[in-house]
Design a protein around this motif. Structure first.
Motif, PDB file in Angstrom:
ATOM      1  N   GLY A 109      29.349  22.528  68.491  1.00  0.00           N
ATOM      2  CA  GLY A 109      27.965  21.572  69.051  1.00  0.00           C
ATOM      3  C   GLY A 109      26.981  22.683  69.531  1.00  0.00           C
ATOM      4  O   GLY A 109      27.115  23.920  69.935  1.00  0.00           O
ATOM      5  N   PRO A 110      25.623  22.257  69.955  1.00  0.00           N
ATOM      6  CA  PRO A 110      24.584  22.800  70.364  1.00  0.00           C
ATOM      7  C   PRO A 110      24.740  23.461  72.154  1.00  0.00           C
ATOM      8  O   PRO A 110      24.059  24.349  72.471  1.00  0.00           O
ATOM      9  N   GLY A 111      25.746  22.945  72.600  1.00  0.00           N
ATOM     10  CA  GLY A 111      26.085  23.416  74.184  1.00  0.00           C
ATOM     11  C   GLY A 111      26.367  22.360  74.997  1.00  0.00           C
ATOM     12  O   GLY A 111      27.340  22.704  75.980  1.00  0.00           O
ATOM     13  N   SER A 113      29.751  26.016  59.576  1.00  0.00           N
ATOM     14  CA  SER A 113      29.093  26.281  58.194  1.00  0.00           C
ATOM     15  C   SER A 113      27.606  26.536  58.185  1.00  0.00           C
ATOM     16  O   SER A 113      27.260  26.812  57.011  1.00  0.00           O
ATOM     17  N   VAL A 114      27.020  26.403  59.261  1.00  0.00           N
ATOM     18  CA  VAL A 114      25.608  26.736  59.338  1.00  0.00           C
ATOM     19  C   VAL A 114      25.411  28.001  59.870  1.00  0.00           C
ATOM     20  O   VAL A 114      25.480  27.982  61.218  1.00  0.00           O
ATOM     21  N   PHE A 115      25.354  29.046  59.201  1.00  0.00           N
ATOM     22  CA  PHE A 115      24.984  30.388  59.541  1.00  0.00           C
ATOM     23  C   PHE A 115      25.986  30.851  60.495  1.00  0.00           C
ATOM     24  O   PHE A 115      25.712  31.268  61.603  1.00  0.00           O
ATOM     25  N   ILE A 135      27.799  19.439  65.748  1.00  0.00           N
ATOM     26  CA  ILE A 135      26.255  19.134  65.563  1.00  0.00           C
ATOM     27  C   ILE A 135      25.691  20.364  65.661  1.00  0.00           C
ATOM     28  O   ILE A 135      25.682  20.988  66.481  1.00  0.00           O
ATOM     29  N   THR A 136      24.791  20.656  64.492  1.00  0.00           N
ATOM     30  CA  THR A 136      24.090  21.946  64.359  1.00  0.00           C
ATOM     31  C   THR A 136      22.822  21.885  65.277  1.00  0.00           C
ATOM     32  O   THR A 136      22.419  20.541  65.397  1.00  0.00           O
ATOM     33  N   ALA A 137      22.549  22.945  65.554  1.00  0.00           N
ATOM     34  CA  ALA A 137      21.078  22.893  66.362  1.00  0.00           C
ATOM     35  C   ALA A 137      19.629  22.308  65.755  1.00  0.00           C
ATOM     36  O   ALA A 137      19.098  21.642  66.891  1.00  0.00           O
ATOM     37  N   ASP A 168      12.393  32.502  70.562  1.00  0.00           N
ATOM     38  CA  ASP A 168      13.584  33.604  70.874  1.00  0.00           C
ATOM     39  C   ASP A 168      14.943  33.213  70.263  1.00  0.00           C
ATOM     40  O   ASP A 168      14.774  32.326  69.506  1.00  0.00           O
ATOM     41  N   MET A 169      15.909  34.014  70.580  1.00  0.00           N
ATOM     42  CA  MET A 169      17.129  33.566  69.807  1.00  0.00           C
ATOM     43  C   MET A 169      17.640  32.431  70.168  1.00  0.00           C
ATOM     44  O   MET A 169      18.861  31.869  69.800  1.00  0.00           O
ATOM     45  N   ARG A 170      17.384  31.857  71.587  1.00  0.00           N
ATOM     46  CA  ARG A 170      17.762  30.677  71.823  1.00  0.00           C
ATOM     47  C   ARG A 170      16.968  29.400  71.476  1.00  0.00           C
ATOM     48  O   ARG A 170      17.235  28.329  71.962  1.00  0.00           O
ATOM     49  N   THR A 171      16.024  29.593  70.476  1.00  0.00           N
ATOM     50  CA  THR A 171      15.213  28.643  70.147  1.00  0.00           C
ATOM     51  C   THR A 171      15.684  28.451  68.629  1.00  0.00           C
ATOM     52  O   THR A 171      15.698  29.130  67.806  1.00  0.00           O
ATOM     53  N   VAL A 172      15.516  26.925  68.394  1.00  0.00           N
ATOM     54  CA  VAL A 172      15.564  26.733  66.832  1.00  0.00           C
ATOM     55  C   VAL A 172      14.206  26.130  66.371  1.00  0.00           C
ATOM     56  O   VAL A 172      13.695  25.413  67.562  1.00  0.00           O
TER      57      VAL A 172
HETATM   58  C1  LIG Z   1      24.008  32.278  64.418  1.00  0.00           C
HETATM   59  S1  LIG Z   1      23.034  30.901  64.649  1.00  0.00           S
HETATM   60  C2  LIG Z   1      24.283  29.763  64.612  1.00  0.00           C
HETATM   61  C3  LIG Z   1      24.073  28.507  64.279  1.00  0.00           C
HETATM   62  C4  LIG Z   1      24.960  27.272  64.719  1.00  0.00           C
HETATM   63  N1  LIG Z   1      26.108  27.486  63.816  1.00  0.00           N
HETATM   64  C5  LIG Z   1      24.721  25.787  64.460  1.00  0.00           C
HETATM   65  O1  LIG Z   1      24.956  25.298  63.610  1.00  0.00           O
HETATM   66  O2  LIG Z   1      23.694  25.504  65.411  1.00  0.00           O
HETATM   67  C6  LIG Z   1      22.239  31.031  66.080  1.00  0.00           C
HETATM   68  C7  LIG Z   1      21.020  30.225  66.007  1.00  0.00           C
HETATM   69  O3  LIG Z   1      21.053  28.926  66.283  1.00  0.00           O
HETATM   70  C8  LIG Z   1      20.171  28.095  66.998  1.00  0.00           C
HETATM   71  N2  LIG Z   1      20.883  27.719  68.124  1.00  0.00           N
HETATM   72  C9  LIG Z   1      22.160  27.478  68.458  1.00  0.00           C
HETATM   73  N3  LIG Z   1      22.227  26.662  69.432  1.00  0.00           N
HETATM   74  C10 LIG Z   1      20.929  26.365  70.039  1.00  0.00           C
HETATM   75  C11 LIG Z   1      20.666  25.501  70.938  1.00  0.00           C
HETATM   76  N4  LIG Z   1      21.427  24.791  71.923  1.00  0.00           N
HETATM   77  N5  LIG Z   1      19.345  25.552  71.140  1.00  0.00           N
HETATM   78  C12 LIG Z   1      18.337  25.823  70.239  1.00  0.00           C
HETATM   79  N6  LIG Z   1      18.656  26.659  69.063  1.00  0.00           N
HETATM   80  C13 LIG Z   1      20.023  26.864  68.924  1.00  0.00           C
HETATM   81  C14 LIG Z   1      19.172  29.461  67.489  1.00  0.00           C
HETATM   82  O4  LIG Z   1      18.031  29.460  66.181  1.00  0.00           O
HETATM   83  C15 LIG Z   1      20.075  30.653  67.208  1.00  0.00           C
HETATM   84  O5  LIG Z   1      19.168  31.667  66.905  1.00  0.00           O
END
Ligand SMILES: C[S@@+](CC[C@H](N)C(=O)[O-])C[C@H]1O[C@@H](n2cnc3c(N)ncnc32)[C@H](O)[C@@H]1O
Length: 250
Positions: free
Chosen positions: A11-13, A84-86, A114-116, A219-223
């Motif tokens: 999940g997302p965190g 399965s998502v990246f 749960i994907t981001a 940035d990389m912590r952003t979807v």
């Molecule tokens: C390598 S991908 C992995 C995605 C992951 N498998 C998913 O289903 O969410 C990493 C990217 O997912 C997004 N991401 C993952 N967790 C996030 C979160 N808590 N908040 C925002 N973006 C998130 C960001 O775009 C990040 O650069």
């Protein structure tokens, strides 16, 4: 004991968003394999070995996990969000396809998470409520031309879109090019949502018109979620609701 391999999404965190099925697999594991920050989310306990590894070694990591499962271990490969998502599930199956014949007979299960983009969508309403697509903006594993073509065609088809891996220190210019392509193709002020650290205590949601979006917003912590031409904003005190209607008139 027969070994097994579970590929699980954390999940997302927020730990409350780990599914009971994934938590059960983590509780039964003898070995956890994954990228350093994801393995760091798992609490140490007697009988559990943690195998954190660096980014960009997905196939080596997969082979280690498959090897251990073949030797009778209960292995869980962890990804953030959904596996399965990246993430790791495809890497494991790529290793199986090109690896030891025995690996094909292993007990391998993928457990969704749960994907981001879905956590981000839920945090601001329902921007992905109609047809949408998800695009990884990193050109580490595919050519930039292909990314640009997909952005343009998705814009022309009027999909809402979710963008993963938008902007890293090693690829600072990519997201600027992506935004320019989207602004040129969509040519309107539909909402774009920058959802950072979704579900974590420091979550931020920034919603702006596409015409006013700038590369430094991600940035990389952003979807990043981009609405379709039909996506609506409901203004109110605090973060507005954003939704895409379910229907399009014929
Ligand atoms: C390598 S991908 C992995 C995605 C992951 N498998 C998913 O289903 O969410 C990493 C990217 O997912 C997004 N991401 C993952 N967790 C996030 C979160 N808590 N908040 C925002 N973006 C998130 C960001 O775009 C990040 O650069």
């Amino acid at each position: 004991m027969r070994g097994s391999l579970v590929i699980a999404g954390l999940g997302p965190g927020n730990d409350a968003l780990i599914t009971p099925e994934v938590q059960d697999a983590l509780d039964r594991a003898t070995d956890i394999v994954g990228y350093i920050p994801y393995v760091a989310r798992i609490a140490a306990r007697p009988g559990l070995t943690l195998h954190p590894s660096d980014n960009r070694v997905e196939i080596d990591r997969s082979r280690l996990a498959l090897d251990m499962a073949c030797n009778g271990r209960q292995v869980v490969v962890v990804s953030s969000g959904d596996p399965s998502v990246f993430a790791m599930a495809s890497a494991v199956f790529e290793a199986v396809e090109h690896g030891e014949p025995d690996w094909r007979d292993l007990d391998i299960q993928v457990l969704p998470g749960i994907t981001a983009m879905l956590a981000a969508s839920a945090a601001c309403g329902a921007p992905l409520g109609h047809d949408f697509c998800a695009i990884n903006l990193s050109d580490n594993l595919k050519p930039w031309d292909l990314i640009e073509k997909r952005l343009r065609l998705a814009g022309e088809a009027d999909f809402a879109m979710a963008f993963y891996n938008p902007r890293s220190k090693s690829r600072p210019e990519g997201f600027a090019k992506a935004l320019k392509t989207l602004q040129d193709t969509c040519n309107d002020a539909r909402p774009i949502i920058f959802a950072r650290n979704v579900s974590r205590p420091d979550q931020t949601i920034n919603i702006v018109p596409l015409t006013e979006a700038t590369p430094d917003m991600a940035d990389m912590r952003t979807v990043v979620l981009l609405g379709s031409s039909r996506t609506r904003i409901i203004q109110r005190n605090g973060t507005p609701f954003v939704y895409t209607p379910r229907s399009v008139e014929g």
